[in-house]
Design a protein around this motif. Structure first.
Motif, mmCIF file in Angstrom:
data_model
loop_
_atom_site.group_PDB
_atom_site.id
_atom_site.type_symbol
_atom_site.label_atom_id
_atom_site.label_comp_id
_atom_site.label_asym_id
_atom_site.label_seq_id
_atom_site.Cartn_x
_atom_site.Cartn_y
_atom_site.Cartn_z
ATOM 1 N N LEU A 179 0.829 -1.208 0.000
ATOM 2 C CA LEU A 179 0.000 0.000 0.000
ATOM 3 C C LEU A 179 0.865 1.260 0.000
ATOM 4 O O LEU A 179 0.551 2.235 -0.691
ATOM 5 C CB LEU A 179 -0.954 -0.016 1.199
ATOM 6 C CG LEU A 179 -2.025 1.051 1.236
ATOM 7 C CD1 LEU A 179 -2.869 1.047 -0.030
ATOM 8 C CD2 LEU A 179 -2.916 0.841 2.461
ATOM 9 N N ALA A 180 1.974 1.230 0.727
ATOM 10 C CA ALA A 180 2.890 2.382 0.717
ATOM 11 C C ALA A 180 3.458 2.591 -0.683
ATOM 12 O O ALA A 180 3.623 3.737 -1.128
ATOM 13 C CB ALA A 180 4.019 2.172 1.726
ATOM 14 N N THR A 181 3.741 1.505 -1.393
ATOM 15 C CA THR A 181 4.247 1.603 -2.767
ATOM 16 C C THR A 181 3.203 2.255 -3.660
ATOM 17 O O THR A 181 3.534 3.116 -4.490
ATOM 18 C CB THR A 181 4.602 0.201 -3.314
ATOM 19 O OG1 THR A 181 5.540 -0.406 -2.431
ATOM 20 C CG2 THR A 181 5.173 0.281 -4.710
ATOM 21 N N ILE A 182 1.959 1.866 -3.483
ATOM 22 C CA ILE A 182 0.880 2.436 -4.302
ATOM 23 C C ILE A 182 0.750 3.932 -4.040
ATOM 24 O O ILE A 182 0.621 4.734 -4.975
ATOM 25 C CB ILE A 182 -0.436 1.680 -4.044
ATOM 26 C CG1 ILE A 182 -0.298 0.247 -4.579
ATOM 27 C CG2 ILE A 182 -1.627 2.400 -4.674
ATOM 28 C CD1 ILE A 182 -1.367 -0.710 -4.090
ATOM 29 N N PHE A 183 0.805 4.335 -2.772
ATOM 30 C CA PHE A 183 0.765 5.770 -2.463
ATOM 31 C C PHE A 183 1.951 6.494 -3.088
ATOM 32 O O PHE A 183 1.796 7.580 -3.658
ATOM 33 C CB PHE A 183 0.746 6.012 -0.942
ATOM 34 C CG PHE A 183 -0.601 5.889 -0.317
ATOM 35 C CD1 PHE A 183 -1.656 6.698 -0.696
ATOM 36 C CD2 PHE A 183 -0.831 4.951 0.686
ATOM 37 C CE1 PHE A 183 -2.916 6.592 -0.114
ATOM 38 C CE2 PHE A 183 -2.079 4.826 1.276
ATOM 39 C CZ PHE A 183 -3.124 5.647 0.876
ATOM 40 N N LEU A 184 3.132 5.914 -2.982
ATOM 41 C CA LEU A 184 4.327 6.537 -3.552
ATOM 42 C C LEU A 184 4.185 6.734 -5.059
ATOM 43 O O LEU A 184 4.446 7.820 -5.581
ATOM 44 C CB LEU A 184 5.573 5.696 -3.239
ATOM 45 C CG LEU A 184 6.882 6.187 -3.849
ATOM 46 C CD1 LEU A 184 7.254 7.565 -3.318
ATOM 47 C CD2 LEU A 184 7.990 5.176 -3.570
ATOM 48 N N VAL A 185 3.768 5.698 -5.753
ATOM 49 C CA VAL A 185 3.595 5.783 -7.211
ATOM 50 C C VAL A 185 2.556 6.849 -7.553
ATOM 51 O O VAL A 185 2.775 7.680 -8.441
ATOM 52 C CB VAL A 185 3.202 4.404 -7.794
ATOM 53 C CG1 VAL A 185 2.744 4.522 -9.237
ATOM 54 C CG2 VAL A 185 4.371 3.438 -7.679
ATOM 55 N N ALA A 186 1.444 6.844 -6.850
ATOM 56 C CA ALA A 186 0.392 7.821 -7.117
ATOM 57 C C ALA A 186 0.886 9.249 -6.898
ATOM 58 O O ALA A 186 0.642 10.139 -7.733
ATOM 59 C CB ALA A 186 -0.812 7.539 -6.221
ATOM 60 N N ILE A 187 1.612 9.475 -5.827
ATOM 61 C CA ILE A 187 2.105 10.824 -5.522
ATOM 62 C C ILE A 187 3.134 11.269 -6.545
ATOM 63 O O ILE A 187 3.066 12.390 -7.075
ATOM 64 C CB ILE A 187 2.672 10.879 -4.087
ATOM 65 C CG1 ILE A 187 1.534 10.736 -3.068
ATOM 66 C CG2 ILE A 187 3.444 12.184 -3.850
ATOM 67 C CD1 ILE A 187 1.983 10.460 -1.642
ATOM 68 N N VAL A 188 4.089 10.413 -6.869
ATOM 69 C CA VAL A 188 5.141 10.793 -7.822
ATOM 70 C C VAL A 188 4.542 11.084 -9.195
ATOM 71 O O VAL A 188 4.863 12.108 -9.818
ATOM 72 C CB VAL A 188 6.239 9.712 -7.900
ATOM 73 C CG1 VAL A 188 7.175 9.976 -9.074
ATOM 74 C CG2 VAL A 188 7.020 9.653 -6.589
ATOM 75 N N PHE A 189 3.658 10.216 -9.684
ATOM 76 C CA PHE A 189 3.058 10.462 -10.997
ATOM 77 C C PHE A 189 2.216 11.731 -10.996
ATOM 78 O O PHE A 189 2.228 12.492 -11.972
ATOM 79 C CB PHE A 189 2.240 9.259 -11.466
ATOM 80 C CG PHE A 189 3.056 8.259 -12.216
ATOM 81 C CD1 PHE A 189 3.265 8.387 -13.593
ATOM 82 C CD2 PHE A 189 3.643 7.200 -11.562
ATOM 83 C CE1 PHE A 189 4.040 7.468 -14.280
ATOM 84 C CE2 PHE A 189 4.420 6.271 -12.244
ATOM 85 C CZ PHE A 189 4.612 6.406 -13.621
#
Length: 179
Positions: A129-139
């Motif tokens: 879930l942290a990875t998903i948040f990271l990807v969403a924020i960076v994109f």
């Protein structure tokens, strides 16, 4: 001044994310220690409690606080950012990441008290879930309004499904090779 604050923000976001990724790995190991013989389990769980507390209190939470402080400082220096759609979306994802952070803090307390509410597989999924948040924020930050939000949401859902499936496949092979 803004580029300096942005640099500080990026540095502490990286530190915060590293702490979030590692803390959940420790939760997994802490939980899996339950499968060990009693003496080994007790030694491992005490050590994981120490490691979790130090990581959380010395690295992860301070990095989170400094990330948020730097982010708020950037918004203060450039308040027009709050009027942009991409920043509003980013803030929503950051709020989600903050909730995730505090839920991890609650898991630390539960494990310290010998309460294991999640299996190691559930924790592996939780870790993603942290990875998903990271990807969403960076994109969101990099692409800003250049990306259609609908396509971005569809892409995030597909990415989430792929990463969650990978955890399940890993579990299958891990259990298959264990036998």
């Amino acid at each position: 001044m803004y580029p300096y604050v942005l640099s500080i923000h990026i540095i502490f976001v990286v530190s915060w994310m590293a702490g979030l990724f590692y803390i959940v790995r420790l939760f997994i190991y802490h939980t899996e220690a339950n499968d060990r013989p009693v003496v080994e389990r007790d030694i491992l769980q005490k050590q994981f409690q120490v490691m979790e507390a130090k990581l959380w209190n010395i690295i992860t939470t301070p990095a989170m606080l400094l990330s948020v402080l730097a982010g708020l400082t950037m918004l203060h220096l450039n308040p027009g950012l709050l009027q942009t759609g991409w920043m509003q979306v980013k803030i929503a994802f950051v709020v989600g990441l903050l909730i995730y952070h505090f839920l991890c803090g609650r898991i630390i307390k539960q494990l310290k008290n010998g309460v294991f509410k999640m299996t190691s597989t559930q924790l592996r999924l939780w870790n993603e879930l942290a990875t998903i948040f990271l990807v969403a924020i960076v994109f969101t930050v990099v692409l800003k309004s250049a990306v259609d939000w609908l396509y971005g949401l569809i892409g995030l859902i597909i990415f989430s499904a792929v990463i969650m499936s990978a955890v399940k496949v890993y579990k299958y092979y891990r259990l298959k090779n264990k036998v």
